[in-house]
Design an enzyme around this catalytic site. Structure first.
Site, PDB file in Angstrom:
ATOM      1  N   GLU A   1       0.805  -1.217   0.000  1.00 42.37           N
ATOM      2  CA  GLU A   1       0.000   0.000   0.000  1.00 42.37           C
ATOM      3  C   GLU A   1       0.842   1.273   0.000  1.00 42.37           C
ATOM      4  O   GLU A   1       0.306   2.368  -0.207  1.00 42.37           O
ATOM      5  CB  GLU A   1      -0.951  -0.005   1.194  1.00 42.37           C
ATOM      6  CG  GLU A   1      -2.056  -1.042   1.043  1.00 42.37           C
ATOM      7  CD  GLU A   1      -2.988  -1.117   2.239  1.00 42.37           C
ATOM      8  OE1 GLU A   1      -2.605  -0.638   3.321  1.00 42.37           O
ATOM      9  OE2 GLU A   1      -4.092  -1.657   2.097  1.00 42.37           O
TER      10      GLU A   1
ATOM     11  N   GLU B   1       7.144 -22.146   7.580  1.00 40.23           N
ATOM     12  CA  GLU B   1       7.552 -21.301   8.709  1.00 40.23           C
ATOM     13  C   GLU B   1       8.583 -21.975   9.612  1.00 40.23           C
ATOM     14  O   GLU B   1       9.164 -21.340  10.479  1.00 40.23           O
ATOM     15  CB  GLU B   1       6.346 -20.890   9.545  1.00 40.23           C
ATOM     16  CG  GLU B   1       5.701 -21.976  10.368  1.00 40.23           C
ATOM     17  CD  GLU B   1       4.657 -21.424  11.333  1.00 40.23           C
ATOM     18  OE1 GLU B   1       4.761 -21.744  12.529  1.00 40.23           O
ATOM     19  OE2 GLU B   1       3.765 -20.669  10.898  1.00 40.23           O
TER      20      GLU B   1
END
Length: 274
Positions: free
Chosen positions: A81, A112
């Site tokens: 953004e 992960e």
């Protein structure tokens, strides 16, 4: 130091399946109200990390977010953004997730748990001491994130983190930790809820405050935003109208000519001062 995974502790609510929809959302909302207060307690830590981010970016560095699952996705969201909001390069704020771009939409099994892949992912971007790396993990224990920050420290990089457990391995690894202690989730262990909300609030602060400090905002306006759709063009025209006290037609003409709200206002002021 003692370490308790409060994000994994049992919910304050029992028999969720017996609740009505109204009872569920009232209870969730009650929990959500506690999140901004938890963030408020962490403002001193947040301020220190932001100062480090600003320092690095002013000197030509980049901000990297690195996480897994929800935490990784939130970092990518915040990074993505920045270009449309502040008109900066897509290479200034970069979000990385365990498992790569595939993991943005679909969980990648065991990604992960890697203790080496995070540093490899950063190396793909020619990471250097000019940059700053912020690890994001609600639990503060994610191997992909903790191991990456350890390697960054060894390589002389500045590191920070956002986590929701006190004295976690991640907090103890990061040079500038942010700990937002939100407590147990409404749905036990579902850290996409309060922990995710807390992380998003902190990420908003990091990039917004940083971009303001870098001069990417004028007054309270996004004067460097990318004019990528009609809504934003209309918003830009209104900004120019208000700043210069000109008609919509004049503002539209300036924006069409300069393709930038900031440049339109600057050139408009020059014309008015002649």
């Amino acid at each position: 130091m003692s370490f308790t995974k409060t994000t994994e502790q049992d919910s304050h609510y029992n028999d969720l399946e017996k609740m009505s929809v109204n009872e569920i959302i009232i209870s969730m909302n009650a929990e959500d109200k506690t999140v901004p207060l938890a963030v408020e307690k962490s403002l001193p830590q947040i301020e220190i990390l932001i100062q480090k981010v600003v320092e690095k970016l002013k000197n030509g560095g980049r901000l990297f977010y690195i996480g897994a699952g929800t935490s990784g996705r939130l970092g990518i969201l915040d990074a993505s953004e920045c270009p449309p909001t502040f008109g900066v390069s897509h290479n200034l704020v970069i979000g990385l997730i365990a498992g790569g771009d595939t993991a943005i939409r679909k969980a990648v099994e065991n990604a992960e748990d890697s203790t080496t892949q995070g540093w490899k992912d950063l190396q793909d971007y020619d990471i250097s001491e000019k940059d700053i790396v912020v690890g994001i993990a609600a639990s503060g224990t994610t191997p992909y994130v903790v191991s990456t920050l350890k390697k960054c420290n060894e390589e002389g990089l500045i590191t920070g983190c956002i986590t929701c457990n006190k004295n976690s391995p991640l907090s103890l690894t990061a040079q500038y930790p942010i700990e937002v202690i939100v407590g147990p989730e409404f749905l036990t262990g579902s850290s996409r809820m309060k922990a995710g909300t807390a992380q998003k609030l902190v990420l908003n602060m990091i990039t917004t405050a940083t971009m303001i400090q870098l001069g990417r905002v004028k007054d309270n306006k996004m004067v460097d935003m990318q004019l990528s759709n009609n809504k934003l063009v209309d918003r830009g025209i209104k900004m120019i109208m208000n700043a210069l006290n000109v008609s919509e037609k004049e503002a539209s003409k300036l924006l069409e000519e300069h393709q930038s709200v900031r440049q339109s206002i600057a050139h408009g002021r020059q014309q008015q001062n002649r």
